[in-house]
Motif scaffolding. Sequence first.
Motif, PDB file in Angstrom:
ATOM      1  N   ASN A 114      15.900  -7.308  -3.094  1.00  0.00           N
ATOM      2  CA  ASN A 114      14.812  -6.553  -3.840  1.00  0.00           C
ATOM      3  C   ASN A 114      13.787  -6.453  -3.502  1.00  0.00           C
ATOM      4  O   ASN A 114      13.052  -5.965  -3.484  1.00  0.00           O
TER       5      ASN A 114
ATOM      6  N   ARG B  92      10.958  -7.141  -1.065  1.00  0.00           N
ATOM      7  CA  ARG B  92      10.208  -6.319   0.276  1.00  0.00           C
ATOM      8  C   ARG B  92       8.777  -7.126   0.910  1.00  0.00           C
ATOM      9  O   ARG B  92       8.325  -6.750  -0.155  1.00  0.00           O
TER      10      ARG B  92
ATOM     11  N   THR C 178       5.439  -6.537   2.147  1.00  0.00           N
ATOM     12  CA  THR C 178       4.862  -5.000   3.710  1.00  0.00           C
ATOM     13  C   THR C 178       3.381  -5.624   4.117  1.00  0.00           C
ATOM     14  O   THR C 178       2.783  -6.717   3.608  1.00  0.00           O
TER      15      THR C 178
ATOM     16  N   LYS D 172       0.833  -4.066   2.484  1.00  0.00           N
ATOM     17  CA  LYS D 172       0.305  -4.355   1.882  1.00  0.00           C
ATOM     18  C   LYS D 172       0.590  -5.477   0.535  1.00  0.00           C
ATOM     19  O   LYS D 172      -0.419  -5.577  -0.113  1.00  0.00           O
TER      20      LYS D 172
ATOM     21  N   LYS E 244       6.631  -6.108  -2.125  1.00  0.00           N
ATOM     22  CA  LYS E 244       7.556  -4.974  -2.852  1.00  0.00           C
ATOM     23  C   LYS E 244       8.804  -4.915  -3.624  1.00  0.00           C
ATOM     24  O   LYS E 244       9.067  -5.840  -2.670  1.00  0.00           O
TER      25      LYS E 244
ATOM     26  N   GLU F 152      11.986  -4.506  -6.026  1.00  0.00           N
ATOM     27  CA  GLU F 152      12.608  -3.050  -6.747  1.00  0.00           C
ATOM     28  C   GLU F 152      13.595  -3.649  -7.672  1.00  0.00           C
ATOM     29  O   GLU F 152      14.584  -4.439  -7.247  1.00  0.00           O
TER      30      GLU F 152
ATOM     31  N   GLN G 156       2.036  -1.782  -9.481  1.00  0.00           N
ATOM     32  CA  GLN G 156       2.058  -0.226  -9.544  1.00  0.00           C
ATOM     33  C   GLN G 156       3.662  -0.552  -9.157  1.00  0.00           C
ATOM     34  O   GLN G 156       3.911  -1.732  -8.862  1.00  0.00           O
ATOM     35  N   SER G 157       4.107   0.087  -9.707  1.00  0.00           N
ATOM     36  CA  SER G 157       5.681   1.308  -9.644  1.00  0.00           C
ATOM     37  C   SER G 157       5.228   1.487  -8.588  1.00  0.00           C
ATOM     38  O   SER G 157       4.637   2.896  -8.132  1.00  0.00           O
ATOM     39  N   ARG G 158       6.474   2.235  -7.935  1.00  0.00           N
ATOM     40  CA  ARG G 158       6.996   3.358  -6.693  1.00  0.00           C
ATOM     41  C   ARG G 158       6.440   4.986  -7.490  1.00  0.00           C
ATOM     42  O   ARG G 158       6.129   5.046  -8.653  1.00  0.00           O
TER      43      ARG G 158
END
Length: 289
Positions: free
Chosen positions: A68, A70, A72, A74, A77, A79, A94-96
């Motif tokens: 989960n 990832r 990226t 930025k 990530k 999940e 921060q969340s999605r």
Amino acid sequence: MPQEQYTHHRSAMPSSEGPQVYKVGIYGWRKRCLYFFVLLLMILILVNLAMTIWILKVMNFTIDGMGNLRITEKGLKLEGDSEFLQPLYAKEIQSRPGNALYFKSARNVTVNVLNDQTKVLTQLITGPKAVEAYGKKFEVKTVSGKLLFSADNNEVVVGAERLRVLGAEGTVFPKSIETPNVRADPFKELRLESPTRSLVMEAPKGVEINAEAGNMEATCRTELRLESKDGEIKLDAAKIRLPRLPHGSYTPAGTRQKVFEICVCANGRLFLSQAGTGSTCQINTSVCL
């Protein structure tokens, strides 16, 4: 292994015998041990390769990350649900988009803000019994930036247009309170009470008490004083009733009329005297004693 044959010629001394052949190689139990170790090494390599492939499959390793998690442009990530057993240091969490961000803990959740010397400047602790915030100042603002609540060592500011207290016992102020308006909700009663001490209302330009659609009551156990130092006390109403004023002792013989006059003693006490053809206040001075 193939056998190598070398022919050794002795040039120093002539020999009547033919050339001698020496066999070089690994034979017998040494050869079998070598084959065994080579086979064992191949088995270990295959097992290691299979375990590596299995771990990559189970952990879901890809080019973008692991499981989960990832990677990226930025940052990272993550999940799904995550569990951190050690402190987490991050610049931003921060969340999605469109999903909520939850922090769960069996005991408490502590958020610290540190300076360059790793000294705690602000701390927020959410525990099973209370939510505690430590800092020089605490502020609550709206989305537009309007101040709703502020608290520091000097004062507590409520910036909302209306402050409502919904408790059954109301609110208790150990010391003074400063406000331009004290008003109850529609169709509700407003009660200002001091059970064991006095209640003082002061204003440099006047104090106004107004009941537009009901009665106004002022009740006390001993004395109720209305005092004006430089002005006057005005009672403006269509009807003014004083039902419990004392009555004078003088009653003219043969008269039972229900008309009285109000008399004032030298000490300011009021009493009723039955009206006559003239003033009867001087006759009923016993009330003033």
